[in-house]
Write a protein that holds these residues in place. Sequence first.
Motif, PDB file in Angstrom:
ATOM      1  N   GLY A 191       0.819  -1.201   0.000  1.00 30.27           N
ATOM      2  CA  GLY A 191       0.000   0.000   0.000  1.00 30.27           C
ATOM      3  C   GLY A 191       0.852   1.250   0.000  1.00 30.27           C
ATOM      4  N   ASP A 207      -5.727  -3.319  -3.478  1.00 25.85           N
ATOM      5  CA  ASP A 207      -7.000  -2.611  -3.550  1.00 25.85           C
ATOM      6  C   ASP A 207      -7.233  -1.826  -2.262  1.00 25.85           C
ATOM      7  N   GLN A 208      -6.880  -2.436  -1.125  1.00 27.04           N
ATOM      8  CA  GLN A 208      -6.959  -1.800   0.183  1.00 27.04           C
ATOM      9  C   GLN A 208      -5.954  -2.480   1.104  1.00 27.04           C
ATOM     10  N   TYR A 209      -5.546  -1.795   2.163  1.00 26.36           N
ATOM     11  CA  TYR A 209      -4.578  -2.393   3.089  1.00 26.36           C
ATOM     12  C   TYR A 209      -4.670  -1.702   4.443  1.00 26.36           C
ATOM     13  N   LYS A 218      -9.213  -0.563   7.189  1.00 27.08           N
ATOM     14  CA  LYS A 218      -8.326  -0.529   6.031  1.00 27.08           C
ATOM     15  C   LYS A 218      -8.630   0.686   5.162  1.00 27.08           C
ATOM     16  N   GLU A 219      -7.589   1.157   4.489  1.00 24.48           N
ATOM     17  CA  GLU A 219      -7.731   2.305   3.597  1.00 24.48           C
ATOM     18  C   GLU A 219      -7.371   1.891   2.170  1.00 24.48           C
ATOM     19  N   PHE A 220      -7.618   2.794   1.219  1.00 27.58           N
ATOM     20  CA  PHE A 220      -7.354   2.493  -0.183  1.00 27.58           C
ATOM     21  C   PHE A 220      -5.882   2.111  -0.391  1.00 27.58           C
ATOM     22  N   HIS A 223      -3.612   6.109  -0.797  1.00 26.89           N
ATOM     23  CA  HIS A 223      -4.435   7.071  -0.075  1.00 26.89           C
ATOM     24  C   HIS A 223      -3.567   8.172   0.508  1.00 26.89           C
ATOM     25  N   SER A 243     -11.217   5.377   2.710  1.00 25.23           N
ATOM     26  CA  SER A 243     -11.399   3.969   3.065  1.00 25.23           C
ATOM     27  C   SER A 243     -12.636   3.413   2.373  1.00 25.23           C
ATOM     28  N   PRO A 244     -12.598   2.125   1.974  1.00 22.69           N
ATOM     29  CA  PRO A 244     -13.812   1.494   1.458  1.00 22.69           C
ATOM     30  C   PRO A 244     -14.883   1.474   2.553  1.00 22.69           C
ATOM     31  N   SER A 248     -13.279   6.507  -4.253  1.00 24.29           N
ATOM     32  CA  SER A 248     -12.007   7.224  -4.274  1.00 24.29           C
ATOM     33  C   SER A 248     -12.220   8.640  -4.788  1.00 24.29           C
TER      34      SER A 248
END
Length: 519
Positions: A191, A207-209, A218-220, A223, A243-244, A248
């Motif tokens: 990430g 995709d997110q982490y 988790k965030e994008f 980010h 974050s999901p 975005s």
Amino acid sequence: MSDNKQPTTYNRQRGREDNPQSAICNPQYSLYSRGQLSIQVLLYGAITILALTGFLTWTDSVINSVYREADRAQALSIAEAGIEYYRWHLAHAPEDFQDGTGQPGPYTHEYIDRSGSVVGTYTLAITPPIPGSTVVTIESTGALASNSDIEKVVRVRMGIPSFAKYAAVLNANVRFGQGTEIFGEVHSNGGVRFDGIAHNLVTSAQDQYDDPDHTGQKEFGVHTHVNVPPATGVTDTVRTLESPPAASMDRSDVFLVGRQFPVPAVDFAGITTNLSQIKTDAQASGFYRPTSTTGLGYEIILKIDDTFDLYRVNSLITPPSNCTNTAGQDGWGTWSINTKTLLGNYPMPANGLIFMEDNIWVSGRIDGVRVTIAAARFPDNAVTRPSITVNSDLLYTSYTGNDVISLIAQKNINIGLISSDILRIDAALMAQNGRVGRYYYQGPTTSPNRTNCSPNHARTQITSYGMLGSNQRYGFAYTDSTGYATRSLIYDTNLLYGPPPSFPITTDAYKIVSWEEIK
């Protein structure tokens, strides 16, 4: 008096004109009129013939011009067919620059249409890449069998993209803090938290982490914690807008070109093969040194006369009192030379490869040189992997692609404790298993009252011109204002298809770098 009057001159003339018999009665007048008419007919006839001749000549010229343009277009197509043929050839034999003949060129091939007729020929002149580069130049001359006077020549440069296509490429989660400005693409297989300014695309394979610098959701994959304008500053806690399942946002205040995630990962494993091959090539026709049994490694000082001074490093500067490895970092130390012994001055190797099975310190300036300096030990052992350290400026003289340096370390690319306050590194930096960065050197504390690693714990500015690749988290600064306050990472566009000697490449497929019609 008589009423008969003599006619006036006017009446006499008019009478003659009104009398149809006058022309007959006056033979001189008749001949004059017929002669005048003949001249007019001849004049108009000549003009008509000249105009018709000019029109026919112009028509013939236009028709010939159309045919010549058609021939030129066909000759150009034949020349381009020659380029496409050799592009196909390189896809099957990437290192064959002699058209499969084993002989020097040029190489002529017939161009055959669908009916099996020979339409023309293309002749290839091939210039292989210079040592360490992937760019091949192909000049294709297209000629017609039906008109040998017409030729078209196309020159194309094709190359295999190198690992140096990014300003920064990483294999782990990474944070680019405030004060970081990057000119060039950024990619991480982990990430990316980006709180600086990115002048090009930022991508992640995630995709997110889970950002390790704070708790929460988790965030994008890419980010930022920079507050949304008109607010300023950075918020270190989790950002729900980043974050999901939120969408975005367009953060053009941070990502000037944009961000993308997820994207395919970059393969770091291939670098191992490159280091092994660099060692073999350096032993054969480059410059090679084994482990320094009586020292801690080697120092290389590059010179503008195409030579370098080589020193054996005997000892390193001892850390100041209370300057310790408070962050528990692997391999921590000052990485700053105390004493050294000159071993000699050596010419730059012809193949541009310098390989040492020990730690290396590098500085200096080059002029018209392409060189790769690598540090590795084989068989690979995590405990004995060597690093490369840069504490003083490492510079180019020219920034047009003629000067190229790469540093490839099996472990880390280090900036030591005693490093220049304003430091510039012109090079492609690659840490195969470790990281590119500076160790944590703690600043002064008041409780207890200690100087620790001061005054060298904080530096002003570092500029990296080239690219950096780091297997672990990169960093020249820390959140407590230690390290370099300002970090500028500038991508050298010359590295993409003109990388340093034996620098890792990303694919075996040739891509067109430039195309020009030269005739």
